[in-house]
Design an enzyme around this catalytic site. Sequence first.
Site, PDB file in Angstrom:
ATOM      1  N   HIS A 156       0.706  -1.333   0.347  1.00 46.44           N
ATOM      2  CA  HIS A 156       0.120  -0.042   0.065  1.00 46.44           C
ATOM      3  C   HIS A 156       0.764   1.575  -0.078  1.00 46.44           C
ATOM      4  O   HIS A 156       1.282   1.985   1.086  1.00 46.44           O
ATOM      5  CB  HIS A 156      -0.853  -0.118   1.354  1.00 46.44           C
ATOM      6  CG  HIS A 156      -1.750   0.894   1.261  1.00 46.44           C
ATOM      7  ND1 HIS A 156      -2.824   1.154   0.120  1.00 46.44           N
ATOM      8  CD2 HIS A 156      -2.235   2.530   1.624  1.00 46.44           C
ATOM      9  CE1 HIS A 156      -3.220   2.521   0.157  1.00 46.44           C
ATOM     10  NE2 HIS A 156      -2.617   3.373   1.377  1.00 46.44           N
ATOM     11  N   ASP A 203       1.569   5.023  -0.769  1.00 44.28           N
ATOM     12  CA  ASP A 203       0.254   5.859  -1.430  1.00 44.28           C
ATOM     13  C   ASP A 203       1.773   6.636  -2.217  1.00 44.28           C
ATOM     14  O   ASP A 203       2.549   6.594  -2.148  1.00 44.28           O
ATOM     15  CB  ASP A 203       0.556   6.710  -0.023  1.00 44.28           C
ATOM     16  CG  ASP A 203      -0.597   6.402   0.709  1.00 44.28           C
ATOM     17  OD1 ASP A 203      -1.668   6.011   0.940  1.00 44.28           O
ATOM     18  OD2 ASP A 203      -0.421   5.638   1.838  1.00 44.28           O
ATOM     19  N   ASP A 236      -7.509   1.494   0.602  1.00 48.24           N
ATOM     20  CA  ASP A 236      -8.047   3.376   1.330  1.00 48.24           C
ATOM     21  C   ASP A 236      -9.043   4.235   1.185  1.00 48.24           C
ATOM     22  O   ASP A 236      -8.707   4.863   1.963  1.00 48.24           O
ATOM     23  CB  ASP A 236      -6.158   3.646   1.671  1.00 48.24           C
ATOM     24  CG  ASP A 236      -6.201   4.343   3.200  1.00 48.24           C
ATOM     25  OD1 ASP A 236      -7.337   3.755   3.940  1.00 48.24           O
ATOM     26  OD2 ASP A 236      -5.045   5.251   2.903  1.00 48.24           O
ATOM     27  N   HIS A 246      -6.026   9.169  -3.830  1.00 45.60           N
ATOM     28  CA  HIS A 246      -7.168   9.218  -2.703  1.00 45.60           C
ATOM     29  C   HIS A 246      -6.434  10.478  -1.352  1.00 45.60           C
ATOM     30  O   HIS A 246      -7.089  10.451  -0.244  1.00 45.60           O
ATOM     31  CB  HIS A 246      -7.601   7.637  -1.835  1.00 45.60           C
ATOM     32  CG  HIS A 246      -6.293   7.029  -1.181  1.00 45.60           C
ATOM     33  ND1 HIS A 246      -6.358   6.137  -1.865  1.00 45.60           N
ATOM     34  CD2 HIS A 246      -5.758   7.366   0.013  1.00 45.60           C
ATOM     35  CE1 HIS A 246      -5.142   5.369  -1.550  1.00 45.60           C
ATOM     36  NE2 HIS A 246      -4.678   6.261  -0.296  1.00 45.60           N
TER      37      HIS A 246
END
Length: 1021
Positions: free
Chosen positions: A283, A285, A395, A599
Amino acid sequence: MHDNVAQVEQRVGATVRDFVAPALFRRTAPVDITAWEVPDEPVPFADAVRQEFEPFEAGQAWSKPWGTTWFHLTGPVPAGWGRAGTTVQLFVDLGFSSLMPAFQAEGLLYRPDGTIVKGVEPFNHVVDVEGKSVDLYVEAASNPNMLEHFFVSAAPAAPGGMAAALPGTFLPAPPAHTARLGSKATAGSAPIYTLRSVLLVERDLEVDALLADVTVLTGLMRELEPSLPRRAEILRALERMCDAIDPDDVRGSVAAARRELAAVLAAPAHATAHSIVAVGHAHLDSAWLWPTRETVRKCARTFSNVLDLMDADPGFTFACSSAQQFAWVKEFYPQLFDRIRERVAEGRFVPVGGMWVESDTNMPGGEALVRQFLHGQGFFLREFGLLSREAWLPDSFGFTAAFPQIARSAGTDSFLTQKMSWNDTNRMPHHSFLWEGLDGSRIFTHFPPNDTYGSDLGAADLAKAQRQYAEKGASNVSMTLFGWYDGGGGPTREMIAAAHRTRDLEGSPRVTLGSPAEFFAEAKANLARPDVWSGEMYLETHRGTYTSQARTKRGNRRSEHLLREAELWSATAAARGLLDYPYEQLDAVWRTVLLQQFHDILPGSAIAWVHEEAEENYRRAGEELEAVIAVAQRALAGEGETTVVFNAAPVADGDVRPLAAAVGGTKPVVRPKAVPDGHLLENSRISARFDAAGFLVSLVDVASGRDLIPPGEVASLLQVFRDKPNLFEAWDIDRSYANTVTELRAPAEVRIVGDALTVRHTHGKSEIVQRFRLAADAGELQIETAVDWHEQEKLLKLAFPVDVRAEHYASEIQFGHVLRPTYTNTSWDAARFETVAHRWVHVGEPGFGVVIANASTYGHDVTRTTRDDGGTTTLVRQSLLRAPKFPDPDADQGAHVFHTTIGFAATPLEAAAAGYRLNLPQRGVRGDHPVEPIATVSSPSVLVESVKLAEDRSGDLVVRLYEAQGARAEVTVGLGAPFSSAWRTDLLERDLGEPAWSGNEPITLELRPFQITTIRARLTR
C-alpha cells in the site's frame, strides 16, 4: 513447573531479550564510510557517484528535511566469515525510529555498476553481502517524520530489523512546526537524522530461526483462551526452551532449544480452522505526507525489497496496484522494471487494481473513473500482456454506487478494500459478498476481516481475521495483505517466516502464501450464495475530505470539463478532416489529472508540497487544454466575423446535449433594480427578491407562482462553524460541528455593481463577497461567492432553505444520481450527516423541485424540519471551505471563488441540465457557420458524456453515453460524420461481440436504468 503464566511469559521475554537476540549476529566488523550531500533535489546514481565524497562516521548528523545524502560503503569481509549456518550481511541504521515504518529516513542500495540491490527501511535493515568485500552506495532520504506527534511508542528498535511497530496512542494535534515540515520552503535546513550504525554482520541462521519460532508461539499463546490445553502446552514448551538455553553458550544450545519447540510447532491446525490466503502488499501511497517525487524513490526501495524476497522464497507472491507506479519505475529505474517484468510473467509480482492510481471514488467524474481503468489496464496490457481482474482500493474514503458497473465493464470481476472497517457508527455486515451498483451490476467484493492492508502476519492479526469473519458457516476463507504499509517497504523475511510456521499450526488459522486470483477463485467457489449490498458504500468517517483543499478540488473539476471539451471538439474537427487529433497531448494531461485523483491528493489530506504541486499542474493543464480547445473550435467555426457559440445552451431544460455550436451571441444578463425594501432580479421565468440587507427572501417560479423560499427564511446564507475534529483534521468533520454556528446576517455593504447585486460580509480576518446575477430567460439564479479566507479550524457553508417536502434528495454521482433520505430514522441515516455530490443536488415533490448546482463543490448536507404552519423546510447546504491545520497548516487560506446556481427543476434530469450549464459555459468564437454536433441522441434521458477518438490510434470515433433518469430508455444515436460500421464496446474500447450497425442503418439501443454504453464507429473519409 509451578510458575504462573505471567511469570513464564516474563521469563521467555527476558531470555529472548538478554540471550537469544544478542546472539543473532555472531560477529560484527566496521566498514569505511564516505558521503556526499545533494544540494537540493535528488539526482540520479550516475550523477551522484561522480561527486567528491568526504569521510563520514557513524554518529554524525546528515541531511536536512527532504534532503538526500549518498553514502559510499566499502570494506573487506573478514576471513573465516560465512561458514555453514551463517550468512554475511550489511547492517544499516540511518537513524531509524521504531515508531512507524513509512514516515522517516529510508535508503536504496546500489552496486558500483548502478544496479539496484534493495532498500533499507526502519524494519528492514540488512542486505546480503555478495563475495569477499563490500562496495555499495546508499541513496539516503531524510524525509521528516510527519506523524511523530500523532503516535507515541515505547518499543525500541531491535537488531536485525526484528522490531515491529507497536500500536500507538493518538494525540489530538501535532504542534504547528510538524506541519511546517510539509513544505520545503518552511521545513528548515538543520540535519534531522544521525547515522547510527553501518556494520558487516555474520548472522546466525539457527538463532534467527529460533527467534521466529518464539515470535509465532508467544503470539499464538496470547490469543488462545487461558483454559485451553493448547495454551498450556505452548507455555510449557516455551519454558523448556528457556531451560535449554545456556547463557554461557547460547549458540551451542540453540538447536536444543528449538527441539523443545518442535512438537508444538508440528501440531496440525484444527479441521475447522479458518483459511487465510496471505498476499504480499505495500500500500504505497502515491503521495501523502511526502511529495510524488519521493514516491518514485519509495517504489524503487519497496519493489527491490520484494524482488530480493522472491529470490529467496519461490512461494512468495506480491500484489501491486497503480499503473502509475509501474510507469515511474519504467521511466526512472528501467533495469528494475525489467526484473519486475520477469516476475510478472511468472505470476508472482501481480499487477492488481487495473487503475492508474488508487483513486478516490467519491469526487472524480464518471469519465475520469473510466479513464483510471482505461489508462491503468492499457498500461498493464501493453507492458505485461495482461489485464487485472481485481479492482483494488484498500484505503479509499468510501465507494460510489457507480463503481461496480465501471469496474466490471473495465475487465475486472472482483473488488477488494478494507476501508469500510473504519466506520465510526455502523459495522458493515459482510466480508465476502456481492456489491450491487446503481444500474444493477454486481461485483464480488472482499474485506480482509483483520481490518488492515498491512498485516505483520502475527498471531493477533490472524486471530482477528478468524474471529471477525462474518461469513462463518457459509465460507471459511479470507485474504490477508501483509507488509509494511504507506510507503514503508512492504513484506519482510520475518513476515514470510511467520507465514511458513502458521501454514498448518494448531490453534491458528491456516496461512497459505498465495495470489489475489487464487483467493478470489477459492472464495467464489466456497460461497455459493453470497449476500448482496446494494448502492453506495458510504464511509462513516473522513467526511471532511469532500471539502478540504478547495483549490485542488476546483482544479480537478475544471480539468475534467476542459478535457471533455478538448476531446469533443478535437474529435469533431478530426472526424471532418480539419486537423490531426492531439492524442499524446491529451493522454499526458489525462495522466496528470488521474494521478492527482489519488486518495490523499484530491481529498485534500496531503502535505502542503503535494497541493502546491497539484495546483501548479492544474494551472498548466488548463493553459494547455484551453489552447487545444481554441485550435479545434477555430477550425470548426471557419473564417468569418459571425459569433459561433460553442457549448450552446440546450433547447429545453431537460435536453442535456451541449455538443453543438450555434451562430449567435450569448444571452444577455438582467440588471438588478432597486425596489421598496430591497432589490429585484427578474426575467420571464424567475423572480428573485432580496431584502435591504441583501438576503434572498423570495425566489418565485413565474409559471406556477410558487415561491421557493419558506416564510421568514433567507437563502444563500453564509454560515461559519467551529471545525475541530477529534483526530484527523484534514480528513474529518465531526458530528459536533453543527453545535456551534455563526450566521453572517449583518453585511458590511449592499450595492449594485454592474450587472450584479453585490453583498459584502466580513468575519474574523476574512472577507466574503457574494454577487447575484440572472441571465435573460435563464431558469437559475447565479451566485458567485468570492472568499478571502483567513480563518483556521472553521467550516464555511452556504445554506439554502427551500419550501419543499421531500423524503429523499438526489445527488449527482458518476453516470447518474443516488437518493438519500432527508430524515434520520436509523443509525445509518444519522451517520450520513455530510455527503458528496458532483454538479448538483435536487430536492423535489411530484412535479416541482429545486436544483442547487455548483462548479467545484462536493460536500453537502441536506435535512428537513416541520414549521409551525405545518409546512416542511428542506435545508440544502454546500460546504465551501475548511481550514484544517494538519497536515497543511495553511490549507485553504487565501482567495477562492465559488459558483452556485439555484433554480426550479421538476426532475433530476432537469437538475442535470443545470449542472452541465454551469460547468460547461458557452464560448464565443469568430467564424462563419454553425457546427453540427458529432453525436446526437433521440431520448432526453440519455446523455452523451464523452466523445473522443479511440485509444489505439485507429481514428475510430468513440461515443460514451448513459441513461440519466433511472428508467429504461430506447434511443437512437446519430453520428455527425460518415461511418462504415459501428459497434458496442466495453469501457476499454473492446468489441463486445454483438451485431454491428452498418453506416446506412440507425444505431438503436435499449438501455437499462443508469446503464453506461460505449459506441465505437469506423469513420469513412
